[in-house]
Every structure is written in C-alpha cells, then in structure tokens.
Design a protein around this motif. Structure first.
Motif, short mmCIF file in Angstrom:
data_model
loop_
_atom_site.label_atom_id
_atom_site.label_comp_id
_atom_site.label_asym_id
_atom_site.label_seq_id
_atom_site.Cartn_x
_atom_site.Cartn_y
_atom_site.Cartn_z
N GLY A 98 5.16 4.78 4.68
CA GLY A 98 5.13 4.94 3.24
C GLY A 98 6.11 4.02 2.55
N ASN A 99 6.96 3.37 3.31
CA ASN A 99 7.89 2.37 2.78
C ASN A 99 7.17 1.03 2.73
N ARG A 100 7.11 0.41 1.56
CA ARG A 100 6.35 -0.84 1.40
C ARG A 100 6.84 -1.94 2.35
N HIS A 152 1.16 9.35 -5.52
CA HIS A 152 1.22 8.14 -6.33
C HIS A 152 0.53 7.02 -5.56
N ARG A 153 -0.53 6.46 -6.18
CA ARG A 153 -1.32 5.43 -5.51
C ARG A 153 -1.37 4.17 -6.35
N ASP A 158 7.72 8.93 -1.03
CA ASP A 158 6.97 10.09 -1.48
C ASP A 158 5.79 10.34 -0.53
N VAL A 159 4.97 11.30 -0.90
CA VAL A 159 3.81 11.66 -0.07
C VAL A 159 2.95 10.41 0.17
N VAL A 160 2.60 10.20 1.44
CA VAL A 160 1.76 9.05 1.81
C VAL A 160 0.30 9.42 1.57
#
Length: 900
Positions: A244-246, A155-156, A126-128
């Motif tokens: 944005g990918n963990r 989303h944070r 999703d949006v970074v």
C-alpha cells in the motif's frame, strides 16, 4: 442467533435492526460496529507552553539540524519529534505470528499498516483497495448481490477498481477482537445472509515454531437464515503486490503461479503465489483455500489492481468464479494481484464454512543500512525458504493446523475468559494489549555465525542460546524506532517471561554481553549538548539500535541524552537478571554464572560513581537520567532509590549463592545504610516524596515503589527486607487516593505526578501524563498487597480510555493527558499488563485451589464505589501540613519539551 426472517425481497434500510449477535460475537473482547466513532477526540501532544519552548531552544536548534539532514527520509530518524504519528481510530487485531512481519486489519474489514520491512511500521498506509474479500450471491442463475466485504473508507486513484462495489453499510458490520483472533460479522438482512470472518494468527504460548510463521487464517462462515430461498454463494479473496506504500507498488516485475497439493492428500489445498519485492527484498504472498467436496474452487493468477478491475469483477458476477487470468495484465507486470474463490450452494436455514490462508514469505531481510542480511526464524522449519518459495507451504501448513491452533488458543485463554471473578474489561485487555508482540515492529531471526564478525562481545553462552531459540527484538514504539529499549522492556518483559520465557532469557543474556561492550565514538547529545561516547562500558545500553540503521551493531540509537549517566538502566538489569534466574532458569546455574560478573561490576560502579556522599544511597544529578527523561530528579529519589534498594537486596542474594562473601558483606552493609537514608530523606508520613531537591520534590509519584514492585513480584520475602510494610501500604493508598481517584474523574489510571493538595504536578513535562504501562505496573503492586479491587479500578482506566473512549485500540500510546492529547502510539510498555496476570497467579493463586480473589462487585456496589471516588475527588483538599510535611512546590513553572 436470532435474526429477522423474511422470504420477501427488501432493501437493507427497510429491515428493522433487531439482530442479536451470536455467542461468538458476544464473548469477551473489544467490540465495535462499523460506524463506530471515538467518544473523545485526541491528537498527539503539540502544545508546549512558551516557557517550555524557551527552555528547549538549544535542544530545538540542535535537533532541527539533525531533522533537516533527513528531510527526504524521515524513517531514518530514531524519533521524529516534529511530526508525531497520529492515531487511526479503526485498527483491529493484526495478522501474523511473532517476528515475521505483520499486516494490520481495519475493524471494518480492510487490510492496512504493513510492517514487513524489519522494524518499520508503515502506519501511514491506509486500507489497500485490492486486498479484499468479495461476496457474490446468485439466485436462479442471476447475480442478485455482489459487494466487497469491507465498510472501510478506501482511497483510490482515478479509475482504480472503479467497477468494484465498496458500499457495504457500516452499520451492518460488527466486530469483536480478542488477540490473536477476531470476528467480523457482515449482515445482509435483505437476503437473510450473515457472513462471519474469523481471523486466526498462530500466536501460541511456549510455542517456538508455529508462532514464528508469517501467516494468518480466515475462516469464513456464511449463514442463510431464510426458510425458502436457496443461494449460490461465492467468497473471493484478492491480494496485490506491495504494502500500500507507493514506493513499493511498482518496484519490480511481479509474477504469480498456481499451486495445489497432490490428489489424495489428507486435505487438498489450492492457491496462488505472488512474487514481488519490497524495498529490494524478495517477498512472496500466498493465498490458498481448502477443497470442500460440495464447492468449486477457482484461482486467478493475475489481474491489474491499478485498473478498473472489471475483468475479475464481471466474471465473478456472471459465473460465480474468478477468471484464471486477466488478459490485459502482463505476465511480468509491475502491479499485480491474485485471487482465490469458493463457490457453493447454500440451502435455506443452513450455513457453510470455508477456510482461507494468507502468507507472506520474506525469508531474507536487511535493515536500513543493508550492512548484513538476516534469515527470519520461520525459515528454520521450511526447506524451500531459502529460495523464497515457502509461501505455498506456509498456507498448506496453516490450513492443516487450523484446528490445533484454535484448540491451543482456547486452552490458553479459557481459564481467564471463563473466570467469574475477573472483570470483562480485563479479559479483553490482557489479550488485546498483547497485539504489540506481533505488531511492534518485531523481529525474530535465525542465528548466524557471521554475526561474530561485527559483534565480538557476544559470549559463547549467548550464542548457544541464540542457536537454540533465535534472536528477538521489538520496537519501543512505532514512532520511537529503537530495538529492545531496555528501560521500557523492564516493564514489558513480563509478557515474554510469562508466555515465551526462552525469548526473555535470550534477550537478557544478550544485554549481559552488552554491559562489557563499548563504542568509542564521540557524539553530541541533542538535549544537553554534551559530548560522550555512544556506548560506555559497564553500562546497560538504552537500546540495541535503529532499524533504519543496523541494530545490534550500532546500539544506543537514542542520542537525545547520554544514557550512560542513567541510573535506572543498570538497576533494572540487575532485577531482571534475578527474576529470570529465579522464575525461568533456576535449574540452570549457568545463567547465574553468566549474569553475576556483570551485576557485580555495575553495582560496584554505581557505588563508586553515583553515591556522591558515601551514605550508601545513589543520587540523581538533576538532569534527565532515567526513563522519566523530561522529569528531573535531584538527590535521593523515590524511583531510582527504590530500584537501588531492590538491586542491592538481589545482589546480596546472588553473591551468597555464588559464595562471594566479601561482596555479600559489602552490599549488605550498603543496603542497611541506604534503607535508612531512603526513609529519612523521602518519607513524609504517608508516602515517599518524589526526590530530595527539585521543583517536584513533594510530588506523589505513581511509580515511587518501582523497585519494590518488581522484587515483590518475584521474591516477596526479599521485598519485605526493603521497607516496612505499613509504609508501602500507606504510600500505595496515597497513590490510589490522589494519582488515581483524583485524575480524570478517577477513570483514567494513575497520573505520574500529583501534588498532595490534589492538583496534577505540571512542574515538568511527563509529570502530568498517565503512562499506560506504569498504570498496569501500579495495579500489579496493588494486587501483590491484596488490594485487588483497587488494582482493577486503577488499570481499567488505562484500557478503557484507550480502547473505548479515544479510538486508540491496538495502538496503545505511551502516555495520555487528562484531556486532548496522547504521546507515542503503538508503545511497548503497556505489555506490563502481564505483570498483573503474573501477580494474580503468584499472590492470589489464580485458578488454583488456594485462590484468593474477591467477588466482582454488584452494580449497586459499583455505584457506591464510583460515589466514593467522586467524594474523594471533591473532598481531597488536604494541604501539606495535614500530610505531615511542608511543601515548597510552585504551581505553574514547567520544563523543557518532551523527548520521549
């Protein structure tokens, strides 16, 4: 641009919404407000009938074992049938050139959906949160406004960037996308401010250098419409490591360094490079801006994007600048972000523009197997790229070329955008569907002599092509992860042929070499359960491999079916070879000499193995043996038969040019016999039936004239030799009347299969789907036959359903159902819209003195046309006898679960 002007302070909610967009925002393109919601809810196809499930049980068992093998890494699957991708209705124009990796944008302002790993699109990202533009406004040395310029939902994790204000009102964001550019307008009516972020990527036709750059420009215009207020305005651009990918956020230690061009440079640029790694591959992000004489440029070399962000946010609020560093962020932190910022004075009734660049330097990459490394094509043009230090050079070059790039884009697009006989939806579609050329998991590599160690089949001719232009590949789909899927590329290749012909020639040359290649590795295919070698000699491969494995070495990743039995792949290769020779390389006889031996071999093979009764016409075997791989054809079929006729005609011409008289005679005799069989077996009096024997026998197939369409797009006089013109026109009229006008209220394109009674064919899966790319191809054929208005009506259904109704913009799927479902988002085949442009130029003389285009219908004429469509839908009750044949179809029986 007209906006409410008021010197008094007021809240956004107090301001009447009387804003009118500027001409920049009002031009052709896809448009949305920040609070846009799809008019129609759609989900991936997930409702097979009990009968379909029953018939598919053997496949489900075999595929389930394969699926379980990759339980913890589903990216390794070439298709994840059990977990299809869901669309996200907020995508906008992606960032980047071609083949260098891409970064997605949200039309509300966020960065999302990175595809920097070659061939893998991280759609689930999703949006970074930390990748943002921030607007700060000061008046009388006091900050009166500071917000992130994005209305996207962010989303944070707990406490992450908690000091930042992400509350920009969605209704005050307006977007216009026209690939490779977009405009995002942010309105702050309570201050009388408007910010327009113009996004520009260097996707330029016939340009094989700048188009490879991993860079995107953001040209930001801030306008003060008040008559009595002066502001100090700051625009900061922030970006963090990873995608944005963990999995990559804390992969390795990061570092950053400020850079600037020498004083006295023609145009001074300052920025910052952020060094990190993605999936083990070094990557450097570059952020930069040009110096304006009346502005102050500040750079932040590091801050921690996982914490509350207060150091940067508060410093910006207090001073209008970003801090040079955040003390709490270690110099070698595993999570790091950087920023550049411009601060400037904005007097009443004025506007100022500042330019920013984002680059991503990932010069040396590998696919999933890590078997060998590849250098991105852009590295050819940057001396520092080998050391992974070209991010700064990319930014500098982009900022200095920004005016040239926009001039080239205007020159390319203007003849279409300003044409008064082309509908507005088409002006948007022809460019916006091209998003896939950047965002299709596309790769473009510099040639490497070491490839021959594993690819001995590569010819000297192809290697020379690759040395000059590089090696190109793109995915079939974001979720069908196979490179250069050829049965689909056949349709999509018009985009390359029209815009980057040297890339198309190189791809075709490479497939020529693949014809001779074989992989003697027995494998069991999921659908039928039969065993065969992965790749058979004298057959065109289905694809060149899965990016999670090792493309070009491990070809034919698609092991659902044995594609060595497919009838269309070889025929499509023959036709594409002819097009590429005639239109793109006629002056180069080497291309003809390179392709002819392969053409001759596969045509003779087809005669020997696929013509079961020696009548000159190939037959389908009643299995999934062509691109409609869940829709069974048996005996003579319209789809494969028309491809065969066109391929024979092409082969005759190639043999004549190369003075192969014996082969020319054989193919001429075969064509004459095959034409008679095609008409005798399939012609109903109004159209060509689907095939000789199957449950869909009498169905009207939208793609029944596929071979004729392709050949007519190149050599109309040769296409005339295939079938009588009255049959072609009658078949097209039937397709339009039934498949188009009676499907989706005549507003959804051409459904694949329609029974002559006006009922959608549901005998097999795929028959009841509208394939977006095939709809554009049918529209192209209508144009060739002079039915321009019908063509635009047909194609508009595909575009408008995706972009305007269902939130599928910039992720056009392979297929749409009449309601509820779609299949395979982010698909290659819709690039076939460039076949429409090809036909408009070749057959209608578009933008020439010989132009033959009808005027656009008036509003009254449009309404009359819509009424006609409705009448056709309600009155089309002709039964089989009225159409000149007896129907034997059944109404409800269906086929196995879809595989593609």
């Amino acid at each position: 641009m007209r906006r409410r002007r008021n010197s008094k302070k007021m809240s956004a909610d107090d301001v009447a919404d009387d804003w009118l967009p500027s001409t920049t925002m009002s031009g052709p393109g896809w448009k949305a407000r920040g609070d846009r919601k799809p008019k129609e809810k759609r989900v991936p196809f997930n409702r097979p009938t009990p009968y379909q499930i029953y018939e598919a049980l053997p496949f489900v068992r075999r595929y389930f074992m394969y699926w379980m093998k990759h339980t913890f890494d589903k990216e390794k699957l070439f298709i994840n049938t059990f977990q299809p991708l869901k669309h996200k209705p907020y995508y906008g124009v992606p960032c980047g050139g071609i083949g260098c990796g891409a970064i997605g944008r949200d039309f509300r302002g966020g960065f999302c959906k990175f595809s920097l790993r070659p061939g893998l699109v991280e759609h689930k990202v999703d949006v970074v949160a930390a990748d943002q533009f921030i607007l700060s406004v000061r008046e009388n040395d006091r900050c009166i406004y500071q917000k992130v310029l994005s209305a996207a939902d962010v989303h944070r994790s707990s406490g992450q960037l908690s000091t930042w204000d992400f509350g920009f009102p969605k209704k005050n964001v307006h977007y216009r996308g026209l690939f490779p550019r977009s405009w995002t307008t942010f309105r702050i009516p309570e201050l009388g401010l408007t910010v327009v972020i113009r996004q520009v990527s260097p996707v330029l036709p016939n340009n094989y250098e700048d188009t490879t750059y991993p860079v995107c420009l953001f040209l930001i215009d801030v306008e003060n419409t008040t008559s009595d207020r002066e502001y100090d305005v700051s625009v900061a651009f922030t970006f963090r490591n990873g995608t944005g990918n963990r999995r990559w956020e804390r992969e390795a230690e990061c570092s950053a360094v400020k850079f600037e061009t020498p004083e006295g440079s023609a145009e001074q640029v300052t920025g910052v490079s952020l060094y990190h790694r993605i999936s083990g591959m070094p990557c450097t992000y570059g952020l930069a801006s040009t110096h304006n004489k009346d502005s102050v440029l500040s750079v932040c070399e590091r801050f921690d994007p996982s914490k509350n962000g207060g150091a940067l946010w508060n410093h910006l609020m207090q001073t209008g600048d970003v801090p040079s560093i955040e003390e709490e962020c270690a110099i070698n932190a595993r999570e790091m972000a950087v920023a550049v910022c411009n601060r400037f004075t904005l007097p009443p009734l004025s506007s100022k523009t500042h330019d920013y660049a984002l680059s991503w330097d990932m010069p040396k990459v590998h696919f999933g197997s890590t078997g060998r490394s590849y250098h991105r094509r852009y590295t050819r043009f940057f001396e520092a790229s080998e050391a992974g230090s070209a991010a700064d050079s990319l930014c500098v070059r982009a900022l200095r070329l920004r005016h040239k790039w926009e001039e080239e884009i205007e020159k390319w697009q203007s003849p279409i955008l300003t044409h008064d006989k082309l509908p507005d939806w088409y002006k948007s579609a022809i460019f916006n569907e091209l998003y896939f050329i950047t965002d299709g998991g596309t790769v473009w590599f510099e040639f490497d002599e070491n490839w021959a160690d594993h690819e001995a089949h590569l010819s000297d001719y192809t290697k020379e092509k690759m040395k000059n232009i590089g090696r190109f590949g793109y995915l079939e789909s974001w979720e069908y992860r196979m490179v250069n899927t050829y049965d689909v590329h056949f349709y999509a290749s018009y985009a390359l042929a029209e815009l980057w012909p040297e890339l198309e020639l190189t791809v075709q040359s490479e497939f020529t070499d693949q014809v001779y290649h074989s992989i003697e590795k027995p494998t069991r295919f999921h659908m039928e359960g039969d065993w065969a070698n992965v790749k058979t000699a004298s057959r065109v491969p289905h694809d060149l491999g899965n990016p999670a494995d090792e493309p070009w070495i491990a070809t034919n990743a698609y092991v659902m079916h044995d594609t060595g039995k497919w009838k269309d792949l070889n025929m499509k290769y023959v036709l594409t070879s002819w097009r590429d020779y005639v239109v793109l390389s006629e002056e180069h006889q080497e291309f003809l000499h390179h392709t002819w031996p392969a053409v001759k071999m596969i045509m003779l093979e087809a005669l020997a193995n696929w013509d079961q009764n020696g009548d000159g016409m190939i037959e389908n075997f009643g299995k999934a043996d062509q691109t409609y791989d869940a829709w069974q054809m048996e005996g003579v079929s319209a789809y494969c038969g028309s491809l065969w006729l066109a391929s024979l005609r092409v082969s005759i011409e190639m043999a004549r040019l190369l003075e192969d008289g014996e082969t020319e005679k054989l193919f001429l005799e075969t064509l004459n016999k095959a034409k008679k069989v095609f008409v005798d077996v399939l012609w109903t009096g109004t159209y060509f039936r689907f095939c000789e024997r199957s449950r869909s026998r009498e169905t009207v197939m939208a793609d029944q004239l596929c071979g004729y369409w392709f050949l007519q797009s190149v050599s109309p006089e040769m296409a005339d030799d295939l079938l009588p013109s009255h049959m072609v026109r009658s078949a097209l009229d039937t397709i339009y009347r039934l498949n188009v006008c009676q499907f989706g209220n005549g507003q959804m394109g051409a459904v694949n299969g329609m029974k002559p009674s006006g009922v959608v064919d549901r005998e097999y899966i795929q028959a009841d789907e509208m394939w977006t790319g095939v709809t554009y191809a049918v529209a192209s054929l209508l144009i060739q036959q002079g039915e321009v208005e019908k063509a635009f009506h047909t194609a508009s259904g595909s575009y408008l359903t995706c972009f305007e109704q269902t939130g599928l913009q910039y992720q056009t799927p392979e297929a749409l159902y009449e309601s509820k479902f779609y299949r395979a988002i982010g698909y290659m085949r819709p690039l076939s819209i460039w076949a429409m442009q090809w036909s408009l130029k070749k057959h209608c003389g578009l933008n020439t003195s010989k132009e033959r285009l009808p005027k656009l219908p008036s509003e009254q004429e449009k309404k009359t046309s819509e009424d006609t469509v409705k009448r056709v839908k309600t009155s089309a009750s002709e039964d089989s006898s009225s159409l000149g044949y007896v129907s034997d179809y059944r109404e409800e029986k269906t086929a196995p679960t879809r595989t593609r």
